[in-house]
Each structure stands twice: as structure tokens, then as C-alpha cells.
Write an enzyme that holds these catalytic residues in place. Sequence first.
Site, PDB file in Angstrom:
ATOM      1  N   ASP A  67       0.814  -1.215   0.000  1.00 14.74           N
ATOM      2  CA  ASP A  67       0.000   0.000   0.000  1.00 14.74           C
ATOM      3  C   ASP A  67       0.849   1.267   0.000  1.00 14.74           C
ATOM      4  O   ASP A  67       2.071   1.213   0.196  1.00 14.74           O
ATOM      5  CB  ASP A  67      -0.961   0.007   1.205  1.00 14.74           C
ATOM      6  CG  ASP A  67      -0.279  -0.429   2.507  1.00 14.74           C
ATOM      7  OD1 ASP A  67       0.962  -0.326   2.604  1.00 14.74           O
ATOM      8  OD2 ASP A  67      -0.988  -0.876   3.423  1.00 14.74           O
ATOM      9  N   ASN A 136      -6.890  -2.884  14.514  1.00 20.63           N
ATOM     10  CA  ASN A 136      -8.298  -3.130  14.187  1.00 20.63           C
ATOM     11  C   ASN A 136      -8.488  -4.351  13.278  1.00 20.63           C
ATOM     12  O   ASN A 136      -9.582  -4.601  12.783  1.00 20.63           O
ATOM     13  CB  ASN A 136      -8.934  -1.882  13.558  1.00 20.63           C
ATOM     14  CG  ASN A 136      -8.344  -1.548  12.191  1.00 20.63           C
ATOM     15  OD1 ASN A 136      -7.441  -2.230  11.707  1.00 20.63           O
ATOM     16  ND2 ASN A 136      -8.847  -0.497  11.572  1.00 20.63           N
ATOM     17  N   HIS A 138      -6.910  -4.863  10.325  1.00 21.10           N
ATOM     18  CA  HIS A 138      -6.724  -4.673   8.884  1.00 21.10           C
ATOM     19  C   HIS A 138      -5.458  -5.379   8.390  1.00 21.10           C
ATOM     20  O   HIS A 138      -4.520  -5.620   9.137  1.00 21.10           O
ATOM     21  CB  HIS A 138      -6.735  -3.177   8.497  1.00 21.10           C
ATOM     22  CG  HIS A 138      -5.545  -2.382   8.908  1.00 21.10           C
ATOM     23  ND1 HIS A 138      -5.568  -0.996   9.022  1.00 21.10           N
ATOM     24  CD2 HIS A 138      -4.264  -2.731   9.217  1.00 21.10           C
ATOM     25  CE1 HIS A 138      -4.379  -0.563   9.360  1.00 21.10           C
ATOM     26  NE2 HIS A 138      -3.572  -1.581   9.490  1.00 21.10           N
ATOM     27  N   GLU A 143      -9.609  -1.967   5.700  1.00 21.36           N
ATOM     28  CA  GLU A 143     -10.179  -1.734   7.019  1.00 21.36           C
ATOM     29  C   GLU A 143     -11.372  -2.663   7.275  1.00 21.36           C
ATOM     30  O   GLU A 143     -11.925  -3.242   6.323  1.00 21.36           O
ATOM     31  CB  GLU A 143     -10.611  -0.273   7.134  1.00 21.36           C
ATOM     32  CG  GLU A 143      -9.509   0.747   6.829  1.00 21.36           C
ATOM     33  CD  GLU A 143      -8.432   0.846   7.916  1.00 21.36           C
ATOM     34  OE1 GLU A 143      -8.246  -0.111   8.700  1.00 21.36           O
ATOM     35  OE2 GLU A 143      -7.754   1.889   7.969  1.00 21.36           O
TER      36      GLU A 143
HETATM   37  P1  PGA Z   1       2.506  -1.620  12.479  1.00 20.59           P
HETATM   38  O1  PGA Z   1       1.293  -1.558  11.460  1.00 20.59           O
HETATM   39  O2  PGA Z   1       3.473  -2.589  11.939  1.00 20.59           O
HETATM   40  O3  PGA Z   1       3.072  -0.200  12.473  1.00 20.59           O
HETATM   41  O4  PGA Z   1       1.944  -2.018  13.787  1.00 20.59           O
HETATM   42  C1  PGA Z   1       0.712  -2.752  11.062  1.00 20.59           C
HETATM   43  C2  PGA Z   1      -0.488  -2.443  10.226  1.00 20.59           C
HETATM   44  O5  PGA Z   1      -1.147  -1.415  10.462  1.00 20.59           O
HETATM   45  O6  PGA Z   1      -0.797  -3.253   9.340  1.00 20.59           O
END
Ligand code: PGA
Length: 250
Positions: A67, A136, A138, A143
Site C-alpha cells: 500500500d 483493528n 486490517h 479496514e
Molecule cells: P505496524 O502496522 O506494523 O506499524 O503495527 C501494522 C499495520 O497497520 O498493518
Amino acid sequence: MKLIEVQNYDEMSKLASEIIIEQVQTKANSVLGLATGGTPIGMYQYLMKDFTQNKTSYEQVITLNLDEYIGLDKNNPQSYSYFMKEHLFNHINIPENQTYLPSAKSVHDEEAGRNYEKLIESVGGIDMQILGIGENGHIGFNEPGTSFSSTTGIVKLADSTREANARYFTKMEDVPTHAISMGISTIMKSRQIVLLVSGVKKAPILNQLFQTDVNENLPASILKKHPDVTVIADQEALSILKEKKGSVFS
Ligand code: PGA
């Protein structure tokens, strides 16, 4: 999903790097799906260390990131394009024109997602996709509530995601509201998936992932339907799951 329990962030990072190195050593022209965020940084450091010490070559490797934010220039230090150069690409021998991130000119750029799908297809699909998980649930920037049949396209970031990522920006208003993300069905087409989970903040979602059925409110739950997923989780991330009766450990 196969679960590998490790002690801490460092062990998770090292093991994940070893899995990637083996993939690249076995198939020199591997197509790797890569992730950004705090979770994979240690893994990238181990890849760099191995490159320096053992000269594992990335000359034929192709990378496709999950992304990218919309509205940030590639040279903006908060962009994922910049992140990847800083944390990996500038330190290994991968040709720049074999490293791809999705990119969209605006939130209306519908062509961008279709082009990324075509690109993934044209390189023969993703051999190994590295994933993190949001607090959350995702994966990529898909999301909760995203259709499992989604393909690459423009997504609106959840408020909780913008808040979780605000730590990288000077102020909340600077955090982009939209991104372009590989879709859930795109991720599921990867031949192998490695999900990295570290830290106490991820304990509630990791517990939910193992306790609940596959459903679109927990995007990562779809991974239970994939034939080759390895979850590498550290003790902090596993803390709630392990104390629950009837968990995968009982
Ligand atoms: P993080 O993010 O590695 O910074 O915890 C993971 C994500 O949001 O997929």
C-alpha cells in the site's frame, strides 16, 4: 494458519528474515510482497545484515508493496516509497526498477488499482507476501468491513488507523485520509503468506483472530482460508490468547 511462537520482536524479525532469505536463495527471481509500518523494520535490518555478510543477491527479485498513502510525494519521508528505500532498497542490490509500490494520483484515480493488478499478474503473481496486522484487524489498508472480494484500489483510512499512524507525522491533520491498497482477494492470491505480530498492543486483535470465525469485520480472518499462512507472534502479542481457556494452546 500455522502459528510460530517466538520470545520477542528480535526473534520474530530474525525468523522472518530467514524465511525470506531461504525463499530468495531457492528462487532467485522470487516475487516478494512487502509491508511497511513498525513491525517489519527489524526483519529488514536482518536482511541488510545478511546481504552485507553473506551477499544474498536480490538482483533478480521483484518486490510489490501492499500500500501507499495518497497525497504524499514519493520523496516525503512519511511516504511508504521513502520508507522502503530507507529501510531496505538502498541497502541491498535490488534494481530500483524491480521495486514497485501502488500509487494513485488522487482519490478518484480508479485506473491505478487496475494497473497494479495487471502488474502483479504480469510478473507471475506473488510468491511470498509479508503482512502485519492493524490493531483493528486490517491487512494492507483493508479496514474492517472491506469485502473479501476487494481488489487493489483507493481506500479510506479508518480514524483508528490514522490515529495509530499519527506518531509518524507532526500533527494529525497531516495524516492522509486515503491510501491505495492491494485488495483482500489480491493478498489471498499470494502463494505463501507470513503474518508478523509483535507487542502488547496487538494482543487483543491476535486473540480475536484465533477466537472468531472468518468475517469481514476482521479482515485478517480471511487468512484462515489460505492454504499456506505462517503467523509469527511474540510473547507480548500472544499474552491474551495464551491466558484464555480453550485457546489454541490448551
Ligand atoms: P505496524 O502496522 O506494523 O506499524 O503495527 C501494522 C499495520 O497497520 O498493518
